[in-house]
Design a protein around this motif. Structure first.
Motif, PDB file in Angstrom:
ATOM      1  N   VAL A 108      -3.877  -6.554   1.259  1.00  0.00           N
ATOM      2  CA  VAL A 108      -4.996  -7.225   1.761  1.00  0.00           C
ATOM      3  C   VAL A 108      -6.170  -6.876   0.765  1.00  0.00           C
ATOM      4  CG1 VAL A 108      -6.305  -7.898   3.469  1.00  0.00           C
ATOM      5  CG2 VAL A 108      -3.879  -7.317   4.134  1.00  0.00           C
ATOM      6  N   GLU A 109      -6.685  -5.909   0.631  1.00  0.00           N
ATOM      7  CA  GLU A 109      -7.895  -5.705  -0.226  1.00  0.00           C
ATOM      8  C   GLU A 109      -7.628  -6.002  -1.654  1.00  0.00           C
ATOM      9  OE1 GLU A 109     -10.727  -5.026   1.125  1.00  0.00           O
ATOM     10  OE2 GLU A 109      -9.876  -4.721   3.147  1.00  0.00           O
ATOM     11  N   MET A 110      -6.387  -5.809  -2.039  1.00  0.00           N
ATOM     12  CA  MET A 110      -6.058  -6.227  -3.535  1.00  0.00           C
ATOM     13  C   MET A 110      -6.116  -7.740  -3.795  1.00  0.00           C
ATOM     14  SD  MET A 110      -6.171  -3.231  -5.242  1.00  0.00           S
ATOM     15  CE  MET A 110      -7.549  -3.027  -3.741  1.00  0.00           C
ATOM     16  N   LEU A 111      -5.513  -8.402  -2.757  1.00  0.00           N
ATOM     17  CA  LEU A 111      -5.590  -9.719  -2.541  1.00  0.00           C
ATOM     18  C   LEU A 111      -6.727 -10.506  -2.537  1.00  0.00           C
ATOM     19  CD1 LEU A 111      -2.181 -10.415  -0.694  1.00  0.00           C
ATOM     20  CD2 LEU A 111      -2.539 -10.840  -3.214  1.00  0.00           C
ATOM     21  N   LYS A 112      -7.462  -9.761  -1.835  1.00  0.00           N
ATOM     22  CA  LYS A 112      -9.054 -10.311  -1.664  1.00  0.00           C
ATOM     23  C   LYS A 112      -9.788 -10.350  -3.067  1.00  0.00           C
ATOM     24  CE  LYS A 112      -9.811  -9.119   3.127  1.00  0.00           C
ATOM     25  NZ  LYS A 112     -10.763  -8.230   4.060  1.00  0.00           N
ATOM     26  N   LEU A 113      -9.385  -9.188  -3.850  1.00  0.00           N
ATOM     27  CA  LEU A 113     -10.057  -9.199  -5.205  1.00  0.00           C
ATOM     28  C   LEU A 113      -9.627 -10.115  -6.127  1.00  0.00           C
ATOM     29  CD1 LEU A 113      -9.621  -5.347  -5.728  1.00  0.00           C
ATOM     30  CD2 LEU A 113     -11.842  -6.497  -5.140  1.00  0.00           C
ATOM     31  N   VAL A 114      -8.510 -10.665  -5.956  1.00  0.00           N
ATOM     32  CA  VAL A 114      -7.836 -11.747  -6.919  1.00  0.00           C
ATOM     33  C   VAL A 114      -7.729 -13.038  -6.617  1.00  0.00           C
ATOM     34  CG1 VAL A 114      -7.143  -9.859  -8.314  1.00  0.00           C
ATOM     35  CG2 VAL A 114      -5.615 -10.875  -6.894  1.00  0.00           C
ATOM     36  N   ALA A 251      -2.427   7.067   4.645  1.00  0.00           N
ATOM     37  CA  ALA A 251      -2.994   7.138   3.400  1.00  0.00           C
ATOM     38  C   ALA A 251      -2.192   6.658   2.292  1.00  0.00           C
ATOM     39  CB  ALA A 251      -3.155   8.750   2.877  1.00  0.00           C
ATOM     40  N   ALA A 252      -2.654   5.850   1.358  1.00  0.00           N
ATOM     41  CA  ALA A 252      -2.123   5.198   0.137  1.00  0.00           C
ATOM     42  C   ALA A 252      -2.979   5.220  -0.907  1.00  0.00           C
ATOM     43  CB  ALA A 252      -1.471   4.056   0.472  1.00  0.00           C
ATOM     44  N   LEU A 253      -2.378   4.674  -2.095  1.00  0.00           N
ATOM     45  CA  LEU A 253      -3.323   4.593  -3.313  1.00  0.00           C
ATOM     46  C   LEU A 253      -3.286   3.299  -3.822  1.00  0.00           C
ATOM     47  CD1 LEU A 253      -2.548   8.034  -4.772  1.00  0.00           C
ATOM     48  CD2 LEU A 253      -4.879   7.471  -4.197  1.00  0.00           C
ATOM     49  N   ALA A 254      -4.318   2.651  -4.076  1.00  0.00           N
ATOM     50  CA  ALA A 254      -4.296   1.343  -4.877  1.00  0.00           C
ATOM     51  C   ALA A 254      -4.427   1.937  -6.495  1.00  0.00           C
ATOM     52  CB  ALA A 254      -5.410   0.689  -4.724  1.00  0.00           C
ATOM     53  N   VAL A 255      -3.520   1.373  -7.663  1.00  0.00           N
ATOM     54  CA  VAL A 255      -3.582   1.667  -8.560  1.00  0.00           C
ATOM     55  C   VAL A 255      -3.817   0.486  -9.561  1.00  0.00           C
ATOM     56  CG1 VAL A 255      -2.337   2.938 -10.540  1.00  0.00           C
ATOM     57  CG2 VAL A 255      -1.989   3.493  -8.306  1.00  0.00           C
ATOM     58  N   ALA A 256      -4.594   0.570 -10.637  1.00  0.00           N
ATOM     59  CA  ALA A 256      -4.822  -0.624 -11.321  1.00  0.00           C
ATOM     60  C   ALA A 256      -4.708  -0.626 -12.647  1.00  0.00           C
ATOM     61  CB  ALA A 256      -6.602  -0.976 -11.483  1.00  0.00           C
ATOM     62  N   GLY A 257      -4.013  -1.311 -13.354  1.00  0.00           N
ATOM     63  CA  GLY A 257      -3.617  -1.415 -14.848  1.00  0.00           C
ATOM     64  C   GLY A 257      -4.817  -1.454 -15.698  1.00  0.00           C
ATOM     65  N   PRO A 258      -4.980  -1.048 -17.019  1.00  0.00           N
ATOM     66  CA  PRO A 258      -6.110  -0.831 -17.674  1.00  0.00           C
ATOM     67  C   PRO A 258      -7.016  -2.161 -17.601  1.00  0.00           C
ATOM     68  CG  PRO A 258      -4.099  -0.109 -19.039  1.00  0.00           C
ATOM     69  CD  PRO A 258      -3.604  -0.929 -17.575  1.00  0.00           C
ATOM     70  N   ALA A 259      -6.265  -3.592 -17.635  1.00  0.00           N
ATOM     71  CA  ALA A 259      -7.093  -4.771 -17.713  1.00  0.00           C
ATOM     72  C   ALA A 259      -7.460  -5.114 -16.166  1.00  0.00           C
ATOM     73  CB  ALA A 259      -6.445  -5.703 -18.401  1.00  0.00           C
ATOM     74  N   ALA A 261      -9.201  -2.555 -13.798  1.00  0.00           N
ATOM     75  CA  ALA A 261     -10.019  -1.693 -13.488  1.00  0.00           C
ATOM     76  C   ALA A 261     -11.216  -2.306 -13.140  1.00  0.00           C
ATOM     77  CB  ALA A 261     -10.355  -0.686 -14.618  1.00  0.00           C
ATOM     78  N   ASP A 262     -11.640  -3.308 -13.648  1.00  0.00           N
ATOM     79  CA  ASP A 262     -13.064  -3.884 -13.183  1.00  0.00           C
ATOM     80  C   ASP A 262     -12.713  -4.481 -11.813  1.00  0.00           C
ATOM     81  OD1 ASP A 262     -14.431  -3.134 -15.128  1.00  0.00           O
ATOM     82  OD2 ASP A 262     -14.368  -5.061 -16.083  1.00  0.00           O
ATOM     83  N   ASP A 263     -11.519  -4.923 -11.466  1.00  0.00           N
ATOM     84  CA  ASP A 263     -11.087  -5.623 -10.249  1.00  0.00           C
ATOM     85  C   ASP A 263     -11.316  -4.570  -9.253  1.00  0.00           C
ATOM     86  OD1 ASP A 263     -10.580  -8.516 -11.008  1.00  0.00           O
ATOM     87  OD2 ASP A 263      -8.773  -7.614 -12.119  1.00  0.00           O
ATOM     88  N   LEU A 264     -10.598  -3.350  -9.349  1.00  0.00           N
ATOM     89  CA  LEU A 264     -10.463  -2.481  -8.503  1.00  0.00           C
ATOM     90  C   LEU A 264     -11.869  -1.767  -7.972  1.00  0.00           C
ATOM     91  CD1 LEU A 264      -8.773  -0.746  -6.834  1.00  0.00           C
ATOM     92  CD2 LEU A 264      -8.293   0.956  -8.638  1.00  0.00           C
ATOM     93  N   ALA A 265     -12.738  -1.875  -9.039  1.00  0.00           N
ATOM     94  CA  ALA A 265     -14.196  -1.370  -9.113  1.00  0.00           C
ATOM     95  C   ALA A 265     -14.983  -2.146  -7.942  1.00  0.00           C
ATOM     96  CB  ALA A 265     -14.745  -1.199 -10.175  1.00  0.00           C
ATOM     97  N   ARG A 266     -14.459  -3.268  -7.924  1.00  0.00           N
ATOM     98  CA  ARG A 266     -15.229  -4.148  -6.909  1.00  0.00           C
ATOM     99  C   ARG A 266     -14.678  -3.953  -5.329  1.00  0.00           C
ATOM    100  NH1 ARG A 266     -13.860  -8.976  -7.128  1.00  0.00           N
ATOM    101  NH2 ARG A 266     -12.044  -9.219  -8.663  1.00  0.00           N
ATOM    102  N   MET A 267     -13.834  -3.123  -5.254  1.00  0.00           N
ATOM    103  CA  MET A 267     -13.024  -2.956  -3.674  1.00  0.00           C
ATOM    104  C   MET A 267     -14.400  -2.207  -2.941  1.00  0.00           C
ATOM    105  SD  MET A 267      -9.877  -0.984  -2.410  1.00  0.00           S
ATOM    106  CE  MET A 267     -10.598   0.664  -2.637  1.00  0.00           C
ATOM    107  N   GLU A 269     -16.544  -0.095  -0.780  1.00  0.00           N
ATOM    108  CA  GLU A 269     -16.582   1.244  -0.776  1.00  0.00           C
ATOM    109  C   GLU A 269     -16.029   1.698   0.641  1.00  0.00           C
ATOM    110  OE1 GLU A 269     -18.363   5.088   0.576  1.00  0.00           O
ATOM    111  OE2 GLU A 269     -18.985   3.212   1.362  1.00  0.00           O
ATOM    112  N   GLU A 270     -16.340   0.861   1.891  1.00  0.00           N
ATOM    113  CA  GLU A 270     -16.073   1.179   3.156  1.00  0.00           C
ATOM    114  C   GLU A 270     -14.397   1.002   3.358  1.00  0.00           C
ATOM    115  OE1 GLU A 270     -17.312  -3.173   3.268  1.00  0.00           O
ATOM    116  OE2 GLU A 270     -17.908  -1.347   2.358  1.00  0.00           O
ATOM    117  N   VAL A 271     -13.619   0.645   2.581  1.00  0.00           N
ATOM    118  CA  VAL A 271     -12.233   0.658   2.603  1.00  0.00           C
ATOM    119  C   VAL A 271     -11.738   2.016   2.552  1.00  0.00           C
ATOM    120  CG1 VAL A 271     -10.155  -0.200   1.301  1.00  0.00           C
ATOM    121  CG2 VAL A 271     -11.875  -1.847   1.497  1.00  0.00           C
ATOM    122  N   GLY A 272     -12.273   2.890   1.609  1.00  0.00           N
ATOM    123  CA  GLY A 272     -11.938   4.513   1.367  1.00  0.00           C
ATOM    124  C   GLY A 272     -12.210   4.969   2.683  1.00  0.00           C
ATOM    125  N   HIS A 273     -12.774   4.412   3.912  1.00  0.00           N
ATOM    126  CA  HIS A 273     -13.130   5.319   4.680  1.00  0.00           C
ATOM    127  C   HIS A 273     -11.981   5.148   5.921  1.00  0.00           C
ATOM    128  CE1 HIS A 273     -17.791   4.738   4.354  1.00  0.00           C
ATOM    129  NE2 HIS A 273     -17.255   5.487   3.478  1.00  0.00           N
TER     130      HIS A 273
END
Length: 397
Positions: A108-114, A251-259, A261-267, A269-273
């Motif tokens: 859900v959070e990744m889809l919100k980013l893109v 617990a799970a991990l979101a992993v970004a490809g090299p191109a 990374a900027d998208d993942l950085a916009r997630m 901060e509270e998602v990590g809580h």
């Protein structure tokens, strides 16, 4: 990439460790949704004890009162080491990861980013039902690109779906299930490269649910989507949850490809809580120290695939079952039995065995049922006996 296949670990098969009576004392969804006379082979929980390193780590944490908030990158480091050893993939960069509560909330959070509200999300049915539920709940449009008759991705169908999704200049995403649930299909490097090429051509962003990645039980090699040419703009969700039976330890991990990374950085901060500290501990230890247990499980699951194939051939030959190379789920084509669109309902009502109905899996799900293989051979034998009796009873009605 060169895969290191699982080996005989010397550990006992965890699928043989627990009795049915002990399993019925569990209080989780699998064992408390239906009455006690129902044999549950539905939701993705395994009938296994936890790997001993996980039990030890959790016990020590509880004894120490170590039940605070999660911190650090140990989980990502353990996953990166596991990926390099098991899949020959050294491209999982810890700095391009983020801890999320679980895979679907991460999706859900990744889809919100893109994408934005109203944008299309392409899925490949028959597919894990929450793909529909979560996408629609976040006000996105589901666009189907069904798998081919062979249970594999169809490039032509996928291209048509991508073209439709981006019509009018809309942003779009492809929610890829890899390995695929419910078919157990392991997408090849060539197939994933074709997905990446189409995504690049049409400007579609790929979000890959790779939760079943450690559970390759056949001859195929798992290929991380982010490792293929063109996958650099992709986003992946990974977890130890399915492979080590840790669904209740979030617990799970979101992993970004090299191109990406900027998208993942916009997630936010509270998602990590959201992830549990004990969940992060358990997942980290599973990936780092639980591989011998995993290898024993994979050997047991492979034996169960072959057992189910033999049982169905002997007792229910009208059911078509193509064993997948991954997951502990069996996708059963029951259409030739004449039980209607929802054979799972018949197996439950007349055989007291609970499978997943194929209908919520989308196009291609009617007349199918999903069976959870992660049980003892004795339970599988009893399940097929009950399913056979259900078919015989409906034939007499």
């Amino acid at each position: 990439m060169t895969r290191i296949p699982h080996e005989t670990s010397g550990e006992p098969n965890p699928l043989n460790a627990l009795t049915l009576d002990s399993l019925r004392r569990r209080t989780s969804m699998k064992w408390r949704t239906y009455p006690e006379d129902v044999l549950p082979l539905w939701v993705a929980e395994m009938d296994v004890p936890l790997a001993e390193p996980v039990v030890r780590a959790l016990t020590e944490a509880l004894e120490a009162g170590d039940t605070g908030y999660p911190v650090g990158t140990a989980y990502a480091e353990a996953l990166a080491a596991f990926a390099e050893k098991r899949w020959g993939w050294g491209g999982l960069a810890v700095e391009r990861t983020a801890v999320v509560p679980d895979v679907m909330l991460g999706v859900v959070e990744m889809l919100k980013l893109v994408t934005g509200p109203g944008d299309p999300v392409v899925v490949n049915p028959p597919v894990y039902p929450p793909f529909y539920d979560f996408v629609r709940h976040m006000d996105r449009e589901v666009v189907e690109a069904p798998l081919g008759a062979d249970g594999r991705l169809d490039p032509g169908v996928l291209e048509d779906a991508f073209r439709q999704a981006v019509a009018g200049g809309r942003r779009a995403a492809h929610l890829l299930c890899s390995p695929h649930n419910p078919t157990g299909t392991v997408h090849t490097a060539e197939e994933l490269s074709a997905v990446a090429a189409l995504a690049e051509r049409y400007g579609v962003r790929v979000v890959a649910d790779e939760i079943h990645a450690p559970l390759v039980v056949g001859e195929a090699d798992f290929v991380p989507y982010l490792s293929v040419p063109g996958g650099e703009r992709g986003l992946s969700l990974m977890s130890a949850s399915k492979a080590w039976n840790l669904a209740g330890l979030k617990a799970a991990l979101a992993v970004a490809g090299p191109a990406a990374a900027d998208d993942l950085a916009r997630m936010p901060e509270e998602v990590g809580h959201g992830p549990s500290h004990l969940g992060v501990l358990a997942h980290t230890v599973a990936l780092r120290d639980g591989t011998a247990w995993l290898d024993a499980l994979l050997t047991g699951l492979d034996a169960n695939r072959r057992l189910l194939t033999d049982l169905l051939a002997e007792h229910l030959p009208a059911i078509r079952y193509r064993p997948g190379d991954a997951t502990y789920l069996a996708w059963l084509d029951c259409r030739a039995l004449g039980l209607g669109d929802d054979p799972a309902r018949v197996f439950l009502e007349h055989g007291r065995v609970a499978l997943n109905s194929g209908l919520p899996f989308g196009t291609g799900g009617a007349g199918h049922a999903r069976l959870n293989l992660a049980a003892s051979p004795e339970v599988l034998e009893e399940a097929v006996r009950r399913m056979t009796a259900a078919v015989e009873r409906t034939g007499r009605d």
